[in-house]
Design a protein around this motif. Structure first.
Motif, short mmCIF file in Angstrom:
data_model
loop_
_atom_site.label_atom_id
_atom_site.label_comp_id
_atom_site.label_asym_id
_atom_site.label_seq_id
_atom_site.Cartn_x
_atom_site.Cartn_y
_atom_site.Cartn_z
N ASN A 294 0.81 -1.21 0.00
CA ASN A 294 0.00 0.00 0.00
C ASN A 294 0.85 1.27 0.00
OD1 ASN A 294 -2.86 -1.02 0.26
ND2 ASN A 294 -1.81 -2.14 1.90
N THR A 295 1.98 1.21 0.69
CA THR A 295 2.85 2.37 0.73
C THR A 295 3.58 2.55 -0.60
OG1 THR A 295 3.22 1.78 3.03
CG2 THR A 295 4.63 3.51 2.12
N SER B 217 -6.08 4.72 -12.18
CA SER B 217 -4.75 4.80 -11.55
C SER B 217 -3.79 3.77 -12.16
CB SER B 217 -4.85 4.58 -10.04
OG SER B 217 -5.34 3.29 -9.74
N TRP B 218 -4.36 2.63 -12.59
CA TRP B 218 -3.53 1.61 -13.26
C TRP B 218 -3.12 2.10 -14.64
CZ3 TRP B 218 -0.68 -2.46 -12.22
CH2 TRP B 218 -0.32 -3.33 -13.26
N GLU C 164 -5.97 2.96 -6.45
CA GLU C 164 -7.24 3.06 -5.72
C GLU C 164 -7.49 1.74 -4.98
OE1 GLU C 164 -10.00 3.62 -9.35
OE2 GLU C 164 -7.91 3.67 -9.95
N PRO C 165 -8.22 1.79 -3.86
CA PRO C 165 -8.42 0.61 -3.01
C PRO C 165 -8.95 -0.62 -3.76
CG PRO C 165 -9.22 2.58 -1.92
CD PRO C 165 -8.85 3.00 -3.29
N ALA C 166 -9.91 -0.41 -4.65
CA ALA C 166 -10.50 -1.54 -5.37
C ALA C 166 -9.44 -2.25 -6.22
CB ALA C 166 -11.64 -1.04 -6.26
N LEU C 167 -8.58 -1.46 -6.85
CA LEU C 167 -7.50 -2.02 -7.65
C LEU C 167 -6.54 -2.79 -6.76
CD1 LEU C 167 -5.68 -2.38 -10.14
CD2 LEU C 167 -4.82 -0.06 -9.76
#
Lengths: 206, 206
Positions: free
Chosen positions: B5-6, B117-118, B12-15
């Motif tokens: 996560n860092t 974001s991807w 994004e969270p879902a990704l």
DNA sequence: GAGATTTGGTGACTTGTGTTACATTAAAAT
DNA sequence: ATTTTAATGTAACACAAGTCACCAAATCTC
């Protein structure tokens, strides 16, 4: 008039409509600089006719060749920079009268999501340029000037679909980041080996 | 344990959930070849820890350096190579113990459409590698070996966040496609100019 | 047509870098 | 501690390619 549908036949009809609706067709005379080092890119372009030389300029103004953009191709860097609105590292120049289709930056992102054919086109463009750079690195890292010259001549002939390369030794030297004398010398050797015939302002491959 | 996560906070969270669900974390020992010239690639990878060297092998087995992949980066070429049936001309190798997250190729395309974001991450990866290749071309086309060596040492120091480069002259020579004697000679000159201090298996930048 | 400019040819020289050969030193293995 | 191996230093040489100097021929300009 160029037939965009033939040139970009892989695009789905809806995308083609959008391209025609949003793009601007522009004809540029030979030898015009389209993109300068450090310049910001305002739109990307699809080449319809002619050809565009992508190069890096050295200190003496020599135009070190990276690759050519041909009809049906797009400028990979402009697409990438478009996403980030960043300055370009390279220069672009028409080698002959060239017709391009200018596409506003905003459309590129949008179409990536909306049209699978655009998405594949962009990725494939990027892949091809990447490959081209790898080949170039191979040449300058591992090959001597005689091999590079031979490769250069053959590629030039292939692209222009002719065996006669209409360039002066000076022009070739600049594109290979060498000097006129060196190129003349190597060409003479190639002539002695019956690989080429030398004319004024032209070289015939045999 | 690495904190994905860092490292990839821009996702994004879902990704992130999908990445964790579909990806396989793998730790690879130092010096392992991850991609061989001409190999078919089944998945792409995100680097979590360690570093991966992307290089080109010459006839004598010399490993001509292209660039390094660091934590938080992805292999742009794996996507490029996967789509092409022809042989890839590059190789990848871990330089130290490296942890990667393997992502099946099918996911890459899918996420491009699903997650902005991807999409930005992949394009930015492409752009950065492209830039890196442009810099490399600049170096080998326009710079002499002394300048290239200096650039190489400084970059190495920067990447490893240290002033001491723990490499033998032989290793450096291979990465620059030169020879050990030449590198030794140039390093001695740099030492005389108080630019470096030479040790066995190490060079300190000052 | 005369002069200027561009293009190409060539020899002599210089320089950067790769090669060969061998010596020296530091570290590792025994 | 002795031997072995890896890393480094260095001199002499070879070669590709860049530079300088100058010439000749083709082409353009006035």
């Amino acid at each position: 008039m160029v037939n965009i549908n033939t040139l970009f036949s892989q695009f789905e009809p809806a995308l083609m409509e959008e391209i025609i609706a949003n793009g601007v067709i522009k004809t540029i005379p030979a030898g015009e600089i389209l993109m300068r080092t450090g310049q910001f890119i305002k739109s990307t372009m699809l080449v319809l006719e002619g050809s565009i030389k992508i190069f890096r300029e050295n200190e003496d103004g020599g135009e070190f060749l990276m690759y050519y953009l041909q009809p049906g191709e797009a400028c990979a860097l402009s697409i990438i920079c478009a996403a980030k609105s960043e300055a370009s590292q390279i220069m672009a120049k028409t080698v002959e009268e060239t017709t391009v289709l200018m596409v506003p930056l905003g459309m590129i992102d949008k179409w990536m999501l909306d049209y699978k054919s655009w998405y594949h086109f962009v990725l494939s463009t990027y892949r091809d340029r990447f490959d081209e750079l790898l080949t170039l690195i191979d040449q300058i890292a591992f090959r001597n000037m005689d091999e590079r010259l031979e490769f250069y001549l053959k590629r030039h002939a292939k692209i222009n679909n002719t065996n006669t390369i209409a360039l002066s030794h000076q022009q070739i030297a600049e594109e290979l980041n060498s000097s006129r004398e060196v190129i003349s010398r190597l060409l003479k050797k190639m002539e002695q080996r019956n690989m080429v015939i030398l004319y004024r302002n032209a070289i015939e491959l045999i």
